[in-house]
Enzyme design. Sequence first.
Site, PDB file in Angstrom:
ATOM      1  N   GLN A   1       0.842  -1.197   0.000  1.00 43.48           N
ATOM      2  CA  GLN A   1       0.000   0.000   0.000  1.00 43.48           C
ATOM      3  C   GLN A   1       0.876   1.245   0.000  1.00 43.48           C
ATOM      4  O   GLN A   1       1.302   1.731   1.046  1.00 43.48           O
ATOM      5  CB  GLN A   1      -0.951   0.019   1.194  1.00 43.48           C
ATOM      6  CG  GLN A   1      -1.958   1.143   1.068  1.00 43.48           C
ATOM      7  CD  GLN A   1      -2.990   1.145   2.160  1.00 43.48           C
ATOM      8  OE1 GLN A   1      -2.964   0.347   3.076  1.00 43.48           O
ATOM      9  NE2 GLN A   1      -3.916   2.075   2.052  1.00 43.48           N
ATOM     10  N   PHE A   2       1.114   1.800  -1.196  1.00 44.67           N
ATOM     11  CA  PHE A   2       1.968   2.978  -1.307  1.00 44.67           C
ATOM     12  C   PHE A   2       1.370   4.192  -0.620  1.00 44.67           C
ATOM     13  O   PHE A   2       2.088   5.102  -0.213  1.00 44.67           O
ATOM     14  CB  PHE A   2       2.294   3.284  -2.773  1.00 44.67           C
ATOM     15  CG  PHE A   2       1.205   4.002  -3.516  1.00 44.67           C
ATOM     16  CD1 PHE A   2       1.221   5.384  -3.619  1.00 44.67           C
ATOM     17  CD2 PHE A   2       0.172   3.304  -4.125  1.00 44.67           C
ATOM     18  CE1 PHE A   2       0.228   6.056  -4.312  1.00 44.67           C
ATOM     19  CE2 PHE A   2      -0.824   3.955  -4.811  1.00 44.67           C
ATOM     20  CZ  PHE A   2      -0.802   5.346  -4.904  1.00 44.67           C
ATOM     21  N   THR A   3       0.060   4.211  -0.433  1.00 45.27           N
ATOM     22  CA  THR A   3      -0.585   5.384   0.174  1.00 45.27           C
ATOM     23  C   THR A   3      -0.188   5.585   1.632  1.00 45.27           C
ATOM     24  O   THR A   3      -0.471   6.646   2.199  1.00 45.27           O
ATOM     25  CB  THR A   3      -2.119   5.303   0.063  1.00 45.27           C
ATOM     26  OG1 THR A   3      -2.583   4.144   0.765  1.00 45.27           O
ATOM     27  CG2 THR A   3      -2.570   5.235  -1.391  1.00 45.27           C
TER      28      THR A   3
END
Length: 145
Positions: A78-80
Site C-alpha cells: 500500500q503505497f498510500t
Amino acid sequence: MRAVVQRVDGASVVVEGENGPETVGEINGEGLCVLVGVTHDDTEEKAAQLARKLWSVRMLADEKSCSDIDAPLLVISQFTLYGDARKGRRPTWNAAAPGDVAEPLVDEVVARLRALGATVATGRFGAQMRVSLTNDGPFTVLIEN
C-alpha cells in the site's frame, strides 16, 4: 518501511479478474492483516527486520505472536501509507518509492516471513484491491523501521 498491522479473525483480498472478482489472498481465523508501504531509502535489510518483527510481535490473544501459534498473515502492498496530506486538499506521494523499487521489497518481506515458517497470503502488487477483514479488538499498530 511502514506497516499498519491489524489483528484479525479472517481477511481476504479480491481483485477484478477476466471472469469477474477473483480472491487472490485469504487467511482464516486469528492472524494479522499487514499493509506495507515502502519509501525511497528502504533496503532488503529493512524488509528482513520488518518480517522478523511481524513474525514475533505479540498482538494476538493472550499476548501471543504469529510464531507462537502458527497464525497466518495477509500482506498487502500500500503505497498510500507514505501519502502526505499536510498541505492542500490532495495528498502527495513523493515519499512513496516507485513500483520498481517497492515491489521487490514487499516480496522480500513475504519471502523472509515464509523462510521463518509463516503462512503468508498476499494481495496483488499495483492492483485495485478490495480488502475485507474482521478486525479483532480492534487492535491496530503502526510499525516503522
